[in-house]
Design a protein around this motif. Structure first.
Motif, PDB file in Angstrom:
ATOM      1  N   UNK A 169      45.284  19.472  38.543  1.00 57.13           N
ATOM      2  CA  UNK A 169      44.068  20.191  37.873  1.00 57.13           C
ATOM      3  C   UNK A 169      43.875  20.304  36.979  1.00 57.13           C
ATOM      4  N   UNK A 170      43.081  20.626  35.770  1.00 63.05           N
ATOM      5  CA  UNK A 170      42.417  20.724  35.292  1.00 63.05           C
ATOM      6  C   UNK A 170      41.928  22.305  34.595  1.00 63.05           C
ATOM      7  N   UNK A 179      31.613  30.289  40.415  1.00 64.14           N
ATOM      8  CA  UNK A 179      32.648  31.876  40.714  1.00 64.14           C
ATOM      9  C   UNK A 179      33.857  31.313  39.908  1.00 64.14           C
ATOM     10  N   UNK A 180      34.284  33.001  39.773  1.00 58.97           N
ATOM     11  CA  UNK A 180      35.956  32.606  39.838  1.00 58.97           C
ATOM     12  C   UNK A 180      36.748  32.300  41.118  1.00 58.97           C
ATOM     13  N   UNK A 181      38.179  31.401  41.232  1.00 55.89           N
ATOM     14  CA  UNK A 181      38.500  31.644  42.278  1.00 55.89           C
ATOM     15  C   UNK A 181      39.366  32.447  42.617  1.00 55.89           C
ATOM     16  N   UNK A 182      39.776  33.102  41.700  1.00 58.31           N
ATOM     17  CA  UNK A 182      40.307  34.282  42.634  1.00 58.31           C
ATOM     18  C   UNK A 182      39.832  35.755  41.671  1.00 58.31           C
ATOM     19  N   UNK A 183      39.902  36.586  42.528  1.00 59.36           N
ATOM     20  CA  UNK A 183      38.678  37.843  42.552  1.00 59.36           C
ATOM     21  C   UNK A 183      39.580  38.711  42.797  1.00 59.36           C
ATOM     22  N   UNK A 184      39.038  40.424  42.513  1.00 59.48           N
ATOM     23  CA  UNK A 184      40.159  41.737  42.840  1.00 59.48           C
ATOM     24  C   UNK A 184      39.799  42.010  44.351  1.00 59.48           C
ATOM     25  N   UNK A 220      45.162  31.650  50.031  1.00 59.00           N
ATOM     26  CA  UNK A 220      44.454  32.680  50.061  1.00 59.00           C
ATOM     27  C   UNK A 220      43.271  32.558  50.137  1.00 59.00           C
ATOM     28  N   UNK A 221      42.776  31.524  50.132  1.00 50.70           N
ATOM     29  CA  UNK A 221      41.437  31.080  50.794  1.00 50.70           C
ATOM     30  C   UNK A 221      40.985  31.275  51.578  1.00 50.70           C
ATOM     31  N   UNK A 222      41.959  30.720  52.796  1.00 51.29           N
ATOM     32  CA  UNK A 222      41.620  31.192  53.857  1.00 51.29           C
ATOM     33  C   UNK A 222      41.526  32.513  54.534  1.00 51.29           C
ATOM     34  N   UNK A 265      35.931  28.344  41.685  1.00 48.35           N
ATOM     35  CA  UNK A 265      36.607  27.812  42.763  1.00 48.35           C
ATOM     36  C   UNK A 265      36.555  26.696  43.035  1.00 48.35           C
ATOM     37  N   UNK A 266      34.904  26.142  42.621  1.00 42.31           N
ATOM     38  CA  UNK A 266      35.326  23.974  42.501  1.00 42.31           C
ATOM     39  C   UNK A 266      36.269  23.757  42.793  1.00 42.31           C
ATOM     40  N   UNK A 267      37.061  24.240  41.304  1.00 40.99           N
ATOM     41  CA  UNK A 267      38.118  23.691  40.679  1.00 40.99           C
ATOM     42  C   UNK A 267      39.360  23.832  41.419  1.00 40.99           C
ATOM     43  N   UNK A 268      39.883  24.557  42.178  1.00 35.86           N
ATOM     44  CA  UNK A 268      40.864  24.634  43.017  1.00 35.86           C
ATOM     45  C   UNK A 268      41.535  23.953  43.840  1.00 35.86           C
TER      46      UNK A 268
END
Length: 327
Positions: A190-191, A227-232, A215-217, A179-182
């Protein structure tokens, strides 16, 4: 083809079995190989040791070190007889060479026979990119709004697929983002961490950043920075299979073939860049290919498309050229 020895244990004496276990653990822990690759290498080694057991008796480390080229060629011939293709044979040799190097590092000696056996020649498969319109459609959440899925999930899938097509990421690289690197609006790059734990920096298009922001909104789950940027759907890490399933569902509605997969979007990224006069070395760096020869496959794809267009439209295509009148 299914493994002909799916449940047969590894033959050999205790030191050999111990070395095999330690080698397998090293592949996963220190070399950080993908679990599927480690499993395939283990299976190839097991099949080879079973073959040796049938020819020479229970294998030992000295047996493996003292192998002759004919022993390896006999194994390859036996695998060919089982209808194993060139790619699988090439991987099997790679796995055996990896195990042999491990034995050498541990002081057991050099398996000289492996250096005398050539890998089978394999025609490299050409990537199968999607047309531009199809690639864009797969990354558009609005075109799948009629699916019986929550809107934020559609936005999540669209953001992941936008990273595959708009940045050329592998699906594992996209799902490995924190999430930090979104990559959000205002972000230039992006790295990502690719194969072999190698990091590279990839430019971020505004349309990709907008998809991630949307998506984040909409995401209802808290996303800690580490944590992961993309979650289930329940907030846990997102499985690649979910994205693969989403693309499979979209294929039917968009009239696409089975070649339309998440990884095909990465191929499309490279092919469409090349078609717009993208520089091959730059595309190699964007994709994170270790070898330029891998990236050069996309030049064959582009050339193939040009020939297809020629065959379909040129008045001389498929017709013999008449002889010149010399009278």
């Amino acid at each position: 083809m299914k493994d002909p020895h799916p449940i047969v244990p590894l033959p050999g004496d205790a030191p050999l079995l111990s070395a095999a276990r330690a080698w397998s653990e090293e592949l996963a822990r220190e070399r950080r190989m993908a679990a599927n690759t480690v499993e395939a290498y283990e299976r190839d080694l097991r099949q080879f040791l079973i073959h040796l057991d049938g020819r020479l008796g229970a294998p030992t480390i000295p047996t493996v070190v003292a192998l002759k080229p004919r022993d390896l060629r006999a194994f390859m011939a036996a695998r060919r007889a089982d209808d194993i293709g060139g790619r699988s044979l090439m991987r099997a040799l790679a796995g055996l060479r990896s195990f042999a190097k491990y034995l050498e590092r541990e002081g057991h000696g050099t398996v000289a026979a492996l250096g005398a056996v050539r890998s089978p020649k394999v025609e490299r498969r050409l990537p199968r990119p999607l047309p531009v319109a199809a690639a864009r459609a797969l990354t558009d959440a609005g075109l799948r709004a009629d699916e019986d899925r929550e809107p934020w999930i559609l936005m999540r899938d669209a953001a992941v697929l936008a990273l595959l097509y708009g940045a050329g990421l592998r699906i594992s690289e996209a799902l490995g983002l924190s999430r930090r690197d979104a990559p959000l609006p205002g972000t230039d790059a992006v790295t990502v961490t690719g194969k072999g734990a190698k990091a590279r920096m990839v430019p971020v298009l505004p349309v990709v950043a907008d998809a991630v922001a949307a998506y984040l909104a909409a995401c209802p789950h808290p996303l800690p920075p580490e944590g992961p940027l993309f979650v289930g759907a329940r907030g846990g890490p997102l499985s690649p299979r979910i994205i693969q399933y989403a693309v499979a569902r979209a294929r039917g509605g968009l009239g696409l073939t089975g070649s339309a997969t998440p990884h095909a979007l990465r191929h499309s990224f490279a092919t469409h860049l090349l078609a717009r006069q993208g520089e091959l070395r730059a595309i190699q760096e964007l994709l994170g290919h270790a070898s330029l020869s891998t990236t050069q496959l996309y030049t064959k794809v582009d050339a193939g498309r040009l020939m297809s267009a020629f065959d379909a439209t040129h008045p001389r295509a498929g017709r013999p050229v008449p002889p010149r009148d010399r009278t």
